[in-house]
Design a protein around this motif. Structure first.
Motif, PDB file in Angstrom:
ATOM      1  N   THR A  73      -8.861   0.537   2.310  1.00  0.00           N
ATOM      2  CA  THR A  73      -9.179  -0.065   1.013  1.00  0.00           C
ATOM      3  C   THR A  73      -8.017   0.036   0.025  1.00  0.00           C
ATOM      4  OG1 THR A  73     -10.163   2.010   0.231  1.00  0.00           O
ATOM      5  CG2 THR A  73     -11.639   0.413   1.295  1.00  0.00           C
ATOM      6  N   LEU A  74      -6.861   0.480   0.499  1.00  0.00           N
ATOM      7  CA  LEU A  74      -5.715   0.615  -0.401  1.00  0.00           C
ATOM      8  C   LEU A  74      -5.263  -0.734  -0.923  1.00  0.00           C
ATOM      9  CD1 LEU A  74      -3.504   3.234   1.492  1.00  0.00           C
ATOM     10  CD2 LEU A  74      -4.727   3.601  -0.659  1.00  0.00           C
ATOM     11  N   ARG A  75      -4.984  -0.784  -2.219  1.00  0.00           N
ATOM     12  CA  ARG A  75      -4.414  -1.980  -2.824  1.00  0.00           C
ATOM     13  C   ARG A  75      -2.888  -1.882  -2.786  1.00  0.00           C
ATOM     14  NH1 ARG A  75      -9.088  -0.575  -5.056  1.00  0.00           N
ATOM     15  NH2 ARG A  75     -10.565  -2.185  -5.712  1.00  0.00           N
ATOM     16  N   ARG A  76      -2.221  -2.940  -3.194  1.00  0.00           N
ATOM     17  CA  ARG A  76      -0.769  -2.916  -3.273  1.00  0.00           C
ATOM     18  C   ARG A  76      -0.338  -2.161  -4.525  1.00  0.00           C
ATOM     19  NH1 ARG A  76       1.342  -9.000  -1.865  1.00  0.00           N
ATOM     20  NH2 ARG A  76       3.357  -7.908  -1.797  1.00  0.00           N
ATOM     21  N   THR A  77       0.660  -1.305  -4.356  1.00  0.00           N
ATOM     22  CA  THR A  77       1.227  -0.530  -5.458  1.00  0.00           C
ATOM     23  C   THR A  77       2.546  -1.153  -5.877  1.00  0.00           C
ATOM     24  OG1 THR A  77       0.201   1.537  -4.722  1.00  0.00           O
ATOM     25  CG2 THR A  77       2.168   1.737  -6.090  1.00  0.00           C
ATOM     26  N   ASP A  78       2.823  -1.123  -7.167  1.00  0.00           N
ATOM     27  CA  ASP A  78       4.063  -1.691  -7.696  1.00  0.00           C
ATOM     28  C   ASP A  78       5.278  -1.102  -6.978  1.00  0.00           C
ATOM     29  OD1 ASP A  78       6.436  -1.529  -9.825  1.00  0.00           O
ATOM     30  OD2 ASP A  78       5.166  -3.231 -10.355  1.00  0.00           O
ATOM     31  N   ALA A 122      -8.524  -6.155  -0.196  1.00  0.00           N
ATOM     32  CA  ALA A 122      -7.985  -5.604  -1.439  1.00  0.00           C
ATOM     33  C   ALA A 122      -6.490  -5.829  -1.559  1.00  0.00           C
ATOM     34  CB  ALA A 122      -8.296  -4.108  -1.522  1.00  0.00           C
ATOM     35  N   LEU A 123      -5.813  -6.111  -0.442  1.00  0.00           N
ATOM     36  CA  LEU A 123      -4.375  -6.367  -0.484  1.00  0.00           C
ATOM     37  C   LEU A 123      -4.039  -7.634  -1.265  1.00  0.00           C
ATOM     38  CD1 LEU A 123      -3.480  -5.479   3.225  1.00  0.00           C
ATOM     39  CD2 LEU A 123      -2.883  -4.155   1.175  1.00  0.00           C
ATOM     40  N   PRO A 182       0.835  -1.210   0.000  1.00  0.00           N
ATOM     41  CA  PRO A 182       0.000   0.000   0.000  1.00  0.00           C
ATOM     42  C   PRO A 182       0.866   1.255   0.000  1.00  0.00           C
ATOM     43  CG  PRO A 182      -0.823  -1.580   1.600  1.00  0.00           C
ATOM     44  CD  PRO A 182       0.494  -2.110   1.118  1.00  0.00           C
ATOM     45  N   PHE A 183       0.426   2.258  -0.757  1.00  0.00           N
ATOM     46  CA  PHE A 183       1.252   3.450  -0.933  1.00  0.00           C
ATOM     47  C   PHE A 183       0.377   4.691  -0.972  1.00  0.00           C
ATOM     48  CE2 PHE A 183       3.099   6.487  -4.052  1.00  0.00           C
ATOM     49  CZ  PHE A 183       4.211   6.875  -3.309  1.00  0.00           C
ATOM     50  N   LEU A 206       8.520 -11.144   2.963  1.00  0.00           N
ATOM     51  CA  LEU A 206       7.703 -11.488   4.122  1.00  0.00           C
ATOM     52  C   LEU A 206       6.234 -11.516   3.717  1.00  0.00           C
ATOM     53  CD1 LEU A 206       9.276  -9.155   6.862  1.00  0.00           C
ATOM     54  CD2 LEU A 206       9.939 -11.494   6.266  1.00  0.00           C
ATOM     55  N   PRO A 207       5.399 -12.239   4.452  1.00  0.00           N
ATOM     56  CA  PRO A 207       3.964 -12.206   4.169  1.00  0.00           C
ATOM     57  C   PRO A 207       3.308 -10.972   4.779  1.00  0.00           C
ATOM     58  CG  PRO A 207       4.373 -13.640   6.034  1.00  0.00           C
ATOM     59  CD  PRO A 207       5.727 -13.170   5.553  1.00  0.00           C
ATOM     60  N   ILE A 208       2.289 -10.433   4.108  1.00  0.00           N
ATOM     61  CA  ILE A 208       1.460  -9.434   4.767  1.00  0.00           C
ATOM     62  C   ILE A 208       0.699 -10.155   5.871  1.00  0.00           C
ATOM     63  CG2 ILE A 208      -0.480  -7.849   4.487  1.00  0.00           C
ATOM     64  CD1 ILE A 208       0.440  -7.399   1.628  1.00  0.00           C
TER      65      ILE A 208
END
Length: 535
Positions: free
Chosen positions: A179-184, A523-524, A166-167, A511-513
Motif C-alpha cells: 500500500t506504499l505510495r510514491r515518496t518525493d 496507491a502508486l 515507494p520508500f 521510466l514507467p512503473i
C-alpha cells in the motif's frame, strides 16, 4: 510488527538473499529463519554476500540491466539487430505494458523488482544486525555500512529512473509494502545521503584482496558527489571529488587501454568493480529462463563481442568466393591471435558515436573497431568491453569484472563542478582533467585544445569529454538528463538499427512503473495519475 506473516516474509527474503549452490542443496527443513540466522559474525557476512548476489543479477549489474536504461536509446551504443531485450529502450516503445512484457529477465519490471529486493533485504540485515550481541562490534559496523550503501545505491538508481517512488527503510509487512505510495524524490535522496555518510564513516578505504568486489568508502563518496551535482550543489560536489582525488588510494593510469586490461582488473583507477568468475554457475537469475548458457555464468562481455556469422562486411559487386576468402582470412587471423568472435554483437557503437568520435583521439581504438587484421567488418564494435580470448573467456562464461566507478569519472566531475560553481574558473577546471586529456592525445597542443575557453564553451567541452571517456559505462543518459539536453541529443543523433530519434517523447526522461505493480498497488498512481506521462 512481529507477526507470523512477517516472520514468513523475512524467511522468504533471506532465502532469496542467500541463494547459492550450497544453500539450494539443503533440505527444506534447513531453510533459514530470523530465529536461527544472524547468530554470529559469519552469518552477518554471509548476509552481505547474498545482498551482493542480488545486485549482480541480470537486471541490475549482471548483463544488460542498468546498461539498457542508462545507455541504450541514447547516442553511444545500440544493438546490431532488433532484439526484445533492447527494443523498449532502444526504440522507445516503452509503455506500462511493455515494462512487464519480457521473459528475458531484463525488463523494466525486473530492474524495478530487483532494486526493491536489494532494499528490503538491506532493511532486514540492518534491523537484525544492529545491536546484536552475537555479532562483534567491528563486523556489525561493516555489515550495516555495506547494507546501507547498497540500499542507498538502489534508491539512487530508482530515483534516477523513476523519480518519486515507494520508500521505506524499516522492515514492513507484505500488506504495508503493498500500500506504499510514491515518496518525493528529494526525500528519498536525503535518506540516500544519510546512508552514504554512514557508509563512508564505516567502510574501509582499501578493500582487502579476499574481499575484492565489495565496495569501499570511495564508492559511497562518488555517489554522494553525483547527487550534489545533480542538485547543482557545485561546491559540495567539488569538495567531495577533491576528497576522493586527494585522500583515496585511487589514481589515473597513464594509458586508457590499461584501464580495461582483463589481466589487470583491480588497477588503481578502478574505484569499484563487481567481481565475476569463469566457471562459477548460478551467480544470478538466468537471462533466458529454461535455456542454459554455460550454467548461467557471466556473459556481459558476450554482448560486446562480435558474432562470427555477422562478419566480415560484404563488398558491393564481390563474388561469393571472394567473400568466402575474406571470411576464411578473418577466422585465420582470429585463430592466430588465440581469439574468437564468440559473442552476440548486441552492443555495438552507435552510428552517431562512431562517426563523431575524433580521429586523433587515442581512446578511439578502444571505443571504435570497424576492422580486424585489416579486414573490414560489418558492424562497429566497442573493444573496451570485449574479451575474445577463447581459452580464458569463452562465450557466456566470462570472468571479467563489471566496472561500476573509476577515477576518470571523478576528475571529470571535479572539472565540471569547478567550472559551474560561483567564482569558478574554466582554466582551473581544465587542470583536473589535464591527465585525462594528455593520455587521450599524442601532443600537448591537442591535449590543451580546450584550455582558455569561456565557461559555456568549457561546459560543452565537458559534455563531449565525458562522452568519449566514459562511453557505455552507464553514465550517458544520467548526464544528458541532468544537463537538460537529453531529448535534443537523441533527436539529433543517427542510428543503424532502431529509430529512437524519431520515437522519443518528452516523458521518456523517466521510466514507467510497470503495469503489474500498478495493478497490485493502485496507491502508486495517487500522486501522479499519469505514471510519469505514460497514460
Amino acid at each position: 510488527m512481529k507477526t507470523n506473516k512477517l516472520i514468513f516474509y523475512i524467511s522468504l527474503v533471506l532465502i532469496t538473499c542467500f541463494s547459492c549452490d550450497s544453500f539450494l542443496e539443503e533440505e527444506p527443513r534447513d531453510i533459514i529463519s530470523p530465529e536461527n540466522f544472524f547468530a554470529n559474525d559469519a552469518d552477518a557476512r554471509q548476509a552481505i554476500t547474498g545482498l551482493y548476489a542480488v545486485i549482480k543479477n541480470n537486471s541490475i549489474y549482471g548483463q544488460a540491466g542498468l546498461d539498457n536504461w542508462y545507455d541504450n536509446g541514447v547516442d553511444i551504443i545500440e544493438p546490431n539487430r532488433t532484439h526484445p531485450i533492447f527494443e523498449v529502450m532502444g526504440n522507445y516503445t516503452l509503455s506500462e505494458a511493455t515494462a512487464d512484457a519480457s521473459n528475458q529477465k531484463m525488463s523494466v519490471s525486473d530492474t524495478w523488482q530487483n532494486l526493491y529486493k536489494v532494499i528490503l533485504n538491506a532493511n532486514v540485515i540492518v534491523e537484525r544486525v544492529t545491536g546484536n550481541g552475537s555479532i562483534s562490534e567491528d563486523v556489525q559496523a561493516n555489515v550495516i555500512a555495506q547494507a546501507r550503501f547498497m540500499r542507498a545505491l538502489a534508491y539512487w538508481h530508482i530515483s534516477n529512473l523513476w523519480g518519486d517512488a515507494p520508500f521505506y527503510t524499516e522492515v514492513l509487512t507484505l500488506e504495508e509494502i503493498a500500500t506504499l505510495r510514491r515518496t518525493d524524490k528529494d526525500i528519498i535522496l536525503a535518506s540516500v545521503l544519510d546512508d552514504l555518510e554512514f557508509a563512508q564513516n564505516n567502510l574501509q578505504s582499501v578493500v582487502p584482496d579476499e574481499e575484492r568486489g565489495s565496495a569501499s568508502k570511495w564508492a559511497a563518496a562518488i555517489i554522494e558527489a553525483k547527487i550534489h551535482m545533480q542538485a547543482k550543489n557545485w561546491q559540495a560536489g567539488l569538495d567531495k571529488c577533491l576528497e576522493i582525488i586527494n585522500d583515496s588510494p585511487h589514481s589515473l593510469l597513464s594509458t586508457y587501454a590499461d584501464v580495461f586490461d582483463p589481466a589487470n582488473e583491480y588497477n588503481a583507477e578502478i574505484i569499484w568493480a563487481l567481481d565475476f568468475a569463469k566457471d562459477v554457475t548460478g551467480q544470478f537469475e538466468p537471462a533466458f529462463p529454461g535455456r542454459a548458457f554455460a550454467g548461467n555464468n557471466y556473459w556481459r562481455p558476450s554482448l560486446f563481442n562480435p558474432r562470427i556469422r555477422d562478419e566480415p562486411a560484404e563488398i558491393e559487386g564481390e563474388e561469393p568466393e571472394e567473400f568466402a576468402a575474406r571470411s576464411d582470412a578473418l577466422k585465420a587471423a582470429l585463430k592466430a591471435n588465440g581469439q574468437e568472435f564468440n559473442g552476440t554483437g548486441l552492443q555495438i557503437a552507435s552510428k552517431d558515436f562512431a562517426e563523431k568520435f575524433p580521429m586523433n583521439d587515442l581512446r578511439r581504438p578502444l571505443n571504435i573497431m570497424d576492422s580486424y587484421a585489416g579486414i573490414q567488418l560489418n558492424h562497429t564494435y566497442m573493444p573496451k568491453f570485449m574479451n575474445l580470448n577463447f581459452e580464458t573467456s569463452p562465450r557466456f562464461n566470462h570472468g571479467d569484472n563489471r566496472l561500476v566507478f573509476r577515477m576518470a569519472d571523478v576528475h571529470l566531475m571535479a572539472a565540471e563542478c569547478e567550472n559551474e560553481r560561483p567564482g569558478g574558473n574554466p582554466d582551473t577546471a581544465f587542470e583536473y582533467i589535464r591527465e585525462i586529456r594528455e593520455r587521450a592525445f599524442a601532443t600537448q597542443g591537442e591535449a590543451e585544445a580546450i584550455l582558455g575557453l569561456s565557461q559555456q564553451d568549457f561546459r560543452e567541452a565537458i559534455y563531449d569529454e565525458r562522452k568519449w571517456e566514459l562511453a557505455a559505462e552507464a553514465t550517458r543518459r544520467y548526464d544528458l538528463i541532468r544537463w537538460g539536453i537529453y531529448l535534443d541529443v537523441v533527436r539529433n543523433a543517427e542510428f543503424k538499427t532502431y529509430t529512437p530519434n524519431e520515437n522519443i517523447q518528452d516523458y521518456h526522461v523517466l521510466l514507467p512503473i510497470p503495469l503489474n505493480d500498478l495493478q497490485l498497488n493502485p496507491a502508486l498512481l495517487e500522486s501522479d495519475p499519469t505514471n510519469n506521462g505514460y497514460r
